[in-house]
Design an enzyme around this catalytic site. Structure first.
Site, mmCIF file in Angstrom:
data_model
loop_
_atom_site.group_PDB
_atom_site.id
_atom_site.type_symbol
_atom_site.label_atom_id
_atom_site.label_comp_id
_atom_site.label_asym_id
_atom_site.label_seq_id
_atom_site.Cartn_x
_atom_site.Cartn_y
_atom_site.Cartn_z
ATOM 1 N N GLU A 38 0.830 -1.206 0.000
ATOM 2 C CA GLU A 38 0.000 0.000 0.000
ATOM 3 C C GLU A 38 0.867 1.259 0.000
ATOM 4 O OE1 GLU A 38 -3.017 0.391 -0.626
ATOM 5 O OE2 GLU A 38 -3.658 -1.689 -0.545
ATOM 6 N N GLN A 43 0.991 6.969 -5.187
ATOM 7 C CA GLN A 43 1.583 7.810 -6.252
ATOM 8 C C GLN A 43 2.489 7.025 -7.213
ATOM 9 O OE1 GLN A 43 1.324 11.421 -5.533
ATOM 10 N NE2 GLN A 43 1.531 11.601 -3.331
ATOM 11 N N THR A 44 2.387 5.714 -7.235
ATOM 12 C CA THR A 44 3.276 4.931 -8.103
ATOM 13 C C THR A 44 2.474 3.839 -8.812
ATOM 14 O OG1 THR A 44 4.942 5.271 -6.392
ATOM 15 C CG2 THR A 44 5.525 3.756 -8.124
ATOM 16 N N GLY A 82 10.611 7.049 -5.892
ATOM 17 C CA GLY A 82 10.393 8.462 -5.541
ATOM 18 C C GLY A 82 9.747 8.637 -4.173
ATOM 19 N N TYR A 83 9.522 9.873 -3.791
ATOM 20 C CA TYR A 83 8.925 10.197 -2.481
ATOM 21 C C TYR A 83 9.579 9.346 -1.375
ATOM 22 C CZ TYR A 83 5.362 12.304 -5.421
ATOM 23 O OH TYR A 83 4.712 13.054 -6.360
ATOM 24 N N TYR A 121 -6.208 6.092 5.281
ATOM 25 C CA TYR A 121 -6.333 5.162 4.154
ATOM 26 C C TYR A 121 -5.589 3.848 4.435
ATOM 27 C CZ TYR A 121 -5.393 2.715 -0.077
ATOM 28 O OH TYR A 121 -5.281 1.704 -0.978
ATOM 29 N N ASP A 139 -9.210 6.054 -1.015
ATOM 30 C CA ASP A 139 -8.144 6.741 -1.761
ATOM 31 C C ASP A 139 -8.750 7.382 -3.013
ATOM 32 O OD1 ASP A 139 -8.704 4.643 -3.415
ATOM 33 O OD2 ASP A 139 -6.628 3.985 -3.679
ATOM 34 N N CYS A 193 -13.395 1.982 -13.642
ATOM 35 C CA CYS A 193 -13.845 3.369 -13.504
ATOM 36 C C CYS A 193 -12.606 4.270 -13.563
ATOM 37 C CB CYS A 193 -14.602 3.539 -12.179
ATOM 38 S SG CYS A 193 -15.542 5.067 -12.129
ATOM 39 N N CYS A 201 -17.552 2.061 -18.798
ATOM 40 C CA CYS A 201 -18.896 1.852 -18.252
ATOM 41 C C CYS A 201 -19.558 0.603 -18.850
ATOM 42 C CB CYS A 201 -19.769 3.074 -18.507
ATOM 43 S SG CYS A 201 -19.053 4.576 -17.805
ATOM 44 N N CYS A 210 -25.318 3.520 -11.383
ATOM 45 C CA CYS A 210 -24.466 4.704 -11.464
ATOM 46 C C CYS A 210 -25.233 5.927 -11.982
ATOM 47 C CB CYS A 210 -23.269 4.392 -12.359
ATOM 48 S SG CYS A 210 -22.158 5.792 -12.515
ATOM 49 N N THR A 300 5.792 17.292 -6.998
ATOM 50 C CA THR A 300 4.381 17.637 -6.828
ATOM 51 C C THR A 300 4.154 19.154 -6.884
ATOM 52 O OG1 THR A 300 4.275 15.739 -5.375
ATOM 53 C CG2 THR A 300 2.351 17.158 -5.403
#
Ligand code: SF4
Length: 345
Positions: A38, A43-44, A82-83, A121, A139, A193, A201, A210, A300
């Protein structure tokens, strides 16, 4: 506040079981594995995470190994994702689990949430996936699915939207198979989605429910607050070689890319003469400039426009660590913003 259709888990759980992607971290429900995946996935992309996840677990197979790893090795294992603060927080969290929970991942939500680097999260993901507790993990994927499902135009980057959607989900979370429901929502967002105007869809298991699809307004959701423009920064980077040695140095312990290795660099874009003068101020005798290139790196909130000078030197100074290309590959983790300047052999 709206109510979500109570039946949602009954539709999504069987769909998930029949359609889930076979991902490495889904092969068991060990908290260490779920937690690591997780954090890596934030972001990856999945493709970028898979190989890192495999190597990370080979090198650090359990929480104890993670708690004891050196920062150097940890950053090397994280290189490319990263991060880097995520990696530092993983280690801090592993140390807290060793100290406060005898090396065993806690199972109650409050204790999980109290661990360093674990927010709503991740705590929801761990508690529902590993321990089948009815706790949502909300998320970007889940926010997109729910706001489309309900034609909800509140900005998804506002905390109160997240809180409201979390509450709405809490009311319909199943007492059993909570983990599969969490994963079904994530999977729907990640594979059906989809963001950026490309939802499928036609194959969506909740298409009949929906509101956005029914009103033909799918592309209006999710709504986001207007983003602040990124700050532009110019930098000059020095790729200094002396024989087979290359100069690197550490960034300061706070701020962007804190504590990571970098090529020497300064603010502003220098011309060749200014770059030579600066190298002289470093105490170096420059033989020549062999290459000058321009590159951009986007974070970012900041964009770096960089000009790099490749210079050969006659001497080495104590201000820098002089390393080899082999050591850069094996030992020092250079973040992508600098790794792109590593000279070819
Ligand atoms: S019908 Fe389309 S917009 Fe609605 S949830 Fe499914 S994929 Fe998303």
């Amino acid at each position: 506040m709206y109510r979500l259709v109570q039946n949602l888990p009954n539709i999504l759980i069987p769909w998930y079981r029949a359609n889930a992607r076979d991902l490495l971290w889904r092969r068991d429900r060990q908290p260490y594995h779920v937690w690591l995946s997780e954090i890596m996935l934030q972001q990856t992309r999945v493709e970028a995470v898979t190989e890192h996840y495999r190597t990370f677990l080979e090198e650090l197979p359990d929480i104890k190994a993670l708690a004891e790893v050196s920062d150097e090795k940890l950053h090397k294992l994280w290189q490319g994702l990263g991060y880097y603060r995520r990696a530092d927080n993983l280690k801090k969290c592993a140390q807290a689990i060793m100290e406060k929970h005898e090396g065993i991942f806690p199972t109650d939500h409050a204790s999980v949430l109290a661990l360093p680097g674990i927010g709503d999260y991740t705590a929801g993901a761990i508690c529902s996936i590993c321990f089948d507790q009815p706790i949502p993990a909300v998320d970007g994927n889940v926010l997109r699915v729910v706001t489309r499902l309900m034609c909800d135009n509140s900005p998804i980057d506002e905390q109160k939207t997240k809180r409201r959607i979390t509450q709405a989900l809490e009311e319909i979370y199943p007492e059993e198979n909570a983990g599969d429901f969490t994963q079904s929502l994530m999977e729907l967002g990640a594979t059906v989605c989809l963001p950026n105007g490309a939802p499928k869809c036609g194959i969506c298991p909740i298409a009949e429910l929906c509101e956005a699809r029914k009103s033909n307004t799918v592309l209006q959701y999710p709504v986001k607050k207007e983003k602040k423009a990124r700050r532009l920064e110019e930098r000059t980077v020095f790729i200094l070689t002396c024989g087979s040695r290359l100069a690197i140095c550490k960034r300061k312990e706070t701020g962007l890319l804190a504590g990571l290795w970098q090529f020497p660099n300064i603010e502003g874009k220098l011309d060749a003469q200014q770059a030579l003068d600066t190298a002289k101020e470093f105490g170096l005798h420059i033989r020549n400039i062999t290459l000058q290139i321009e590159r951009t790196h986007i974070f970012t909130h900041v964009q770096w426009d960089m000009r790099a000078f490749y210079m050969t030197c006659n001497n080495m100074t104590e201000e820098f660590t002089w390393t080899t290309l082999d050591e850069i590959q094996s030992t020092y983790a250079l973040p992508t913003a600098f790794a792109m300047f590593i000279p070819k052999e």
